[in-house]
Enzyme design. Structure first.
Site, short mmCIF file in Angstrom:
data_model
loop_
_atom_site.label_atom_id
_atom_site.label_comp_id
_atom_site.label_asym_id
_atom_site.label_seq_id
_atom_site.Cartn_x
_atom_site.Cartn_y
_atom_site.Cartn_z
N GLU A 159 42.65 -9.17 -11.08
CA GLU A 159 42.82 -7.74 -10.80
C GLU A 159 41.52 -6.96 -10.72
O GLU A 159 41.27 -6.05 -11.54
CB GLU A 159 43.74 -7.11 -11.85
CG GLU A 159 45.10 -7.76 -11.95
CD GLU A 159 46.08 -6.97 -12.81
OE1 GLU A 159 45.67 -5.98 -13.43
OE2 GLU A 159 47.26 -7.36 -12.86
N GLU A 360 51.44 -13.03 -12.57
CA GLU A 360 51.89 -12.19 -13.69
C GLU A 360 53.10 -11.39 -13.27
O GLU A 360 53.16 -10.86 -12.16
CB GLU A 360 50.80 -11.19 -14.12
CG GLU A 360 49.69 -11.79 -14.94
CD GLU A 360 48.67 -10.74 -15.38
OE1 GLU A 360 49.06 -9.58 -15.62
OE2 GLU A 360 47.49 -11.10 -15.50
C1 FCB Z 1 47.91 -6.71 -16.02
C2 FCB Z 1 46.78 -7.47 -16.72
C3 FCB Z 1 47.23 -8.17 -17.97
C4 FCB Z 1 48.20 -7.34 -18.76
C5 FCB Z 1 49.33 -6.86 -17.91
C6 FCB Z 1 50.38 -6.07 -18.62
O1 FCB Z 1 47.36 -5.67 -15.29
O2 FCB Z 1 46.25 -8.42 -15.85
O3 FCB Z 1 46.08 -8.49 -18.69
O4 FCB Z 1 47.54 -6.31 -19.37
O5 FCB Z 1 48.82 -6.08 -16.86
#
Ligand code: FCB
Length: 784
Positions: A159, A360
């Site tokens: 990210e 994620e």
């Molecule tokens: C993302 C991050 C991760 C975590 C989630 C909830 O943006 O990559 O580290 O904080 O959100």
């Protein structure tokens, strides 16, 4: 529920990151990172003490059947100064972890940068310095040297948008800087670092390498409710700009080797282009094997000329970031699984050659730890619904190779510290005890089955508790509502059952005692002057939001004195918990009579007589003021005003706003009263135009009147806008279809209806509520 199995070989896994779980921030020679400094000792250590407890965590994953584990390597653990001296014990840790994973049959996926830059590099300029990109490539080489022979998949960055724009733009993340220029420069250097890092990994033989982006579809609020809705013309630029900043700023350089053309002028204006050197984009655009997609929630925006820029989105002046009344997680992030499908469809269309992986996805919800576990049904539904959306996308052809849930453990959620709960495994941060939540057990089944089964997870209900405690449902309800009429023994038995089953009392339990009906009356006064679009939006949105909140809707028409009496009787008898009232035009006694019943009432539009009943209205005066300023800005000075019907409060407000603005500018308006329809608008226009004032503009308090006025002007031989500018109010559908298209003040119809539903829900929750006034917006078209 259907079963939804995934393709053979689909990878099921979990994700974590170093700073969020490792702790041990000063053990075995680790150097400080920017997050240690930012956290100021409040969180980050011990975190989940994973540095010491990794064998247990690997065993947990093995028990859950996890196939892939995405972790991140802490740069300052490996290179305490960021470059140069390598810290052997730091590397040893990852070496052990990788071996344990392999022994447990879990594929290690390593992310090299998950935001924890060595503080020493920050002291030298951090990501604003080009050297950091070079150091990153060296760091990648060092880590690969040690574990490259055993790591299955590499991700350079996690990210970069967050690290660049929250770290350097809004400053809510480390290093906490607030400079738009730094944010753009950092973003570019991270992209460059990715390119150089990828090259280093490949040169050493990495087989599979990619990068992870946080991607969100950018939608208008209307699209969030209905994905098939188009983007209105005036919102198109706002949507495109936020998409360019959030998504395309990274997708395009990485996958196409270029910046989005529309973004370059903004970058140049903010930061210059000196930091983007020849050859950079070639390095950045080298093919990746895999794009990691982190998806949590969509972004909703619309144009709002007066909105200031959000520092996380430099250049977002004139864009309003909207909140939407959908279900949200404890983070406040709207839950929208269809957003994932939308995103994957887009990626598959625009970058069909790129393989994808959901790296994620997950949710923060408050957990209740009970004697027999943590029954986190909300988290399970969140993941389940996203998996269903994902399965649909795969059917449609999206090349998604796996799903990694965020997260294995409850951990440090960056600036929010320990209070966020994203884990499927609970961590008690005082004892470091791990406890599988129901979601972990459920995920284990998903992994085993390679997809979703037909059954929905079961939430313990009032009945289950009653059966376990051997009492009636009403008794359980009395206990959870804290009523006195229960013997201490019975109370203790019920509470034990509540604890053991992990029962979370819901509305059903409350309603047994408080006799909540969970129904709401939607009272529509008919007929109303015009405004059908608004009334139909109210029916549509109020019904769907309130039904979504578990309420039954009773639709009641208020058209005769007898119907008014029937409604009052119904409400007095507590047949409903609340009332949404669309009041009659003009004088109204229904509002006050309903208010006196003591049942919460909310009202559409400001009432004629000041009332304590909260209402939702739009800024009629402000909109009319904007219309006046616009005409003045266009050089018009002889402005006629067509207004009506004057018994409507909204019309009075529009007239007042317009006149006040003309007066402030030293102008004397000419006014013609009108009724409702186009014909009366035409008649009023004729009266104004024949008055010998040589008018050069007309403002009408509704579009219907304005459209009639345009017809009259044409008949008089006047050209619009050359001889006569015309502005309406309302932005009804017909306004954009006239020739020329009508400039008008938009009334946010759907937002008003949504706000009304929300207002009632907060009144039902017993929260203090005041009236809501929503902004209107001038939509400039060809008539001015
Ligand atoms: C993302 C991050 C991760 C975590 C989630 C909830 O943006 O990559 O580290 O904080 O959100």
């Amino acid at each position: 529920m259907r079963t939804a199995l995934f393709p053979e070989g689909f990878v099921w896994g979990v994700s974590t990151s170093a700073f969020q779980i490792e702790g041990a921030t000063d053990r075995d020679g680790r150097g400080p990172s920017i997050w240690d400094a930012f956290a100021g000792g409040e969180y980050g250590d011990p975190a989940c003490d994973h540095y010491a407890r990794h064998p247990e965590d690997v065993r947990l994953m093995q028990d859950l059947g996890i196939a892939a584990y995405r972790f991140s390597v802490s740069w300052p653990r490996v290179l305490p100064e960021g470059h140069g001296r390598v810290n052997g014990p730091g590397l040893d840790f990852y070496d052990r972890l990788v071996d344990e994973l392999l022994e447990a049959g879990i594929a290690p996926y390593a992310t090299l940068y998950h935001w924890d830059l060595p503080q020493a590099l920050q002291d030298g300029g951090g990501w604003t310095s080009r050297d950091t990109a070079r150091h990153f490539a060296d760091y990648a080489r060092v880590v690969y040297d040690r574990v490259g022979d055993r790591v299955d998949t590499w991700f350079t960055f996690n990210e970069p948008w967050v690290a660049a724009f929250l770290g350097h733009g809004s400053g809510v993340h480390a290093p906490g800087l607030r400079s738009a220029a730094d944010a753009f420069v950092s973003a570019h250097h991270m992209l460059l670092a990715h390119g150089l890092g990828l090259e280093a990994l490949r040169a050493q033989g990495a087989a599979k390498a990619g990068v992870v982006l946080n991607l969100s579809p950018v939608l208008t609020p209307a699209q969030l409710g209905d994905m098939s809705a188009g983007i209105p013309d005036e919102d198109a630029a706002a949507v495109a700009r936020i998409d360019a900043l959030h998504n395309r700023q990274f997708l395009e350089p990485l996958l196409r080797g270029r910046y989005p053309a529309e973004l370059l002028p903004l970058i140049e204006r903010t930061a210059g282009l000196g930091h983007i050197r020849d050859g950079d984009l070639d390095a950045i655009g080298r093919p990746v094997d895999l794009l990691g997609v982190n998806y949590y929630t969509p972004i909703a925006v619309q144009a709002q000329p007066s909105a200031p820029a959000d520092p996380a989105f430099p250049g977002s002046e004139g864009v309003l970031f909207c909140s939407v009344p959908t279900a949200v997680t404890a983070m406040g992030w709207p839950i929208m699984p269809s957003g994932l499908s939308l995103l994957l469809r887009r990626l598959s269309e625009e970058y069909p050659e790129t393989e994808l992986m959901i790296t994620e996805n997950g949710a923060d919800f408050e957990d209740v730890v009970t004697g027999d576990g943590i029954h986190d049904v909300d988290r399970i539904s969140f993941v389940e619904e996203h998996l269903r959306a994902l399965r649909t996308s795969i059917d449609e052809g999206a090349r998604v190779r796996g799903y990694l849930l965020w997260s294995l453990l409850d951990c440090v959620e960056w600036a929010d510290g320990y209070r966020r709960k994203f884990g499927i495994v609970h961590v008690d941060f005082t004892t470091q005890r791990r406890l599988l939540k129901d979601s972990a057990l459920w995920y284990r089944d998903v992994v085993k089955r390679n997809g979703l089964g037909a059954e929905r997870p079961k939430r313990p209900t009032l009945e289950t508790v009653a059966a376990r405690a051997r009492v009636s449902r009403a008794t359980v309800s009395r206990v959870v509502n804290g009523e006195a009429r229960v013997s201490p023994d019975v109370r203790a038995t019920v509470l034990r059952a509540v604890q053991e089953l992990g029962y979370v009392p819901n509305a059903a339990a409350r309603s047994l005692v408080t006799r909540r009906t969970d129904s709401v009356a939607l009272v529509l006064s008919v007929p109303r002057h015009g405004g059908e679009a608004l009334t139909s939006a109210v029916v549509q949105y109020v019904t769907s939001v309130l039904e979504g909140a578990g309420k039954q809707i009773t639709l009641m028409l208020a058209d005769t004195p007898e119907s008014h009496r029937r409604i009052i009787r119904h409400v007095e008898a507590r047949q409903v918990d609340g009332v949404v009232l669309v009041p009659p035009d003009g004088p109204d006694t229904l509002t006050e009579r309903l208010a006196r019943t003591g049942v919460p009432v909310v009202l559409l539009g400001k009432p004629a007589i000041a009332s304590l009943v909260p209402h939702v209205d739009v800024d009629n005066a402000g909109g009319a003021r904007e219309a006046a300023l616009h005409l003045l800005d266009r050089g018009r000075r002889r402005i006629g005003v067509i207004c009506g019907p004057l018994d409507l409060v909204a019309v009075q407000d529009r007239l007042a706003g317009h006149l006040a603005t003309l007066h402030e500018n030293g102008l004397r308006p000419v006014i013609a009263p009108a009724g409702l329809d186009g014909e009366s608008g035409a008649a009023a226009a004729r009266e104004l135009l024949s008055g010998g004032q040589d008018l050069d503009a007309l403002f009408a308090t509704s579009d219907e009147l304005a459209i009639g006025a345009m017809r009259a002007a044409r008949e008089e031989g006047l050209r619009v806008p050359e001889d006569l500018a015309v502005v309406g109010f309302g932005d009804i559908h017909a306004a954009s279809c006239t020739t020329p298209a009508l400039t008008t003040v938009r009334v946010p119809v759907a937002d008003q209806a949504l706000a009304l539903a929300r207002l009632l829900l907060s009144r039902l929750d017993g929260r203090h509520t005041s009236s809501v006034v929503l902004p209107t917006r001038l939509v400039v078209r060809a008539t001015t």
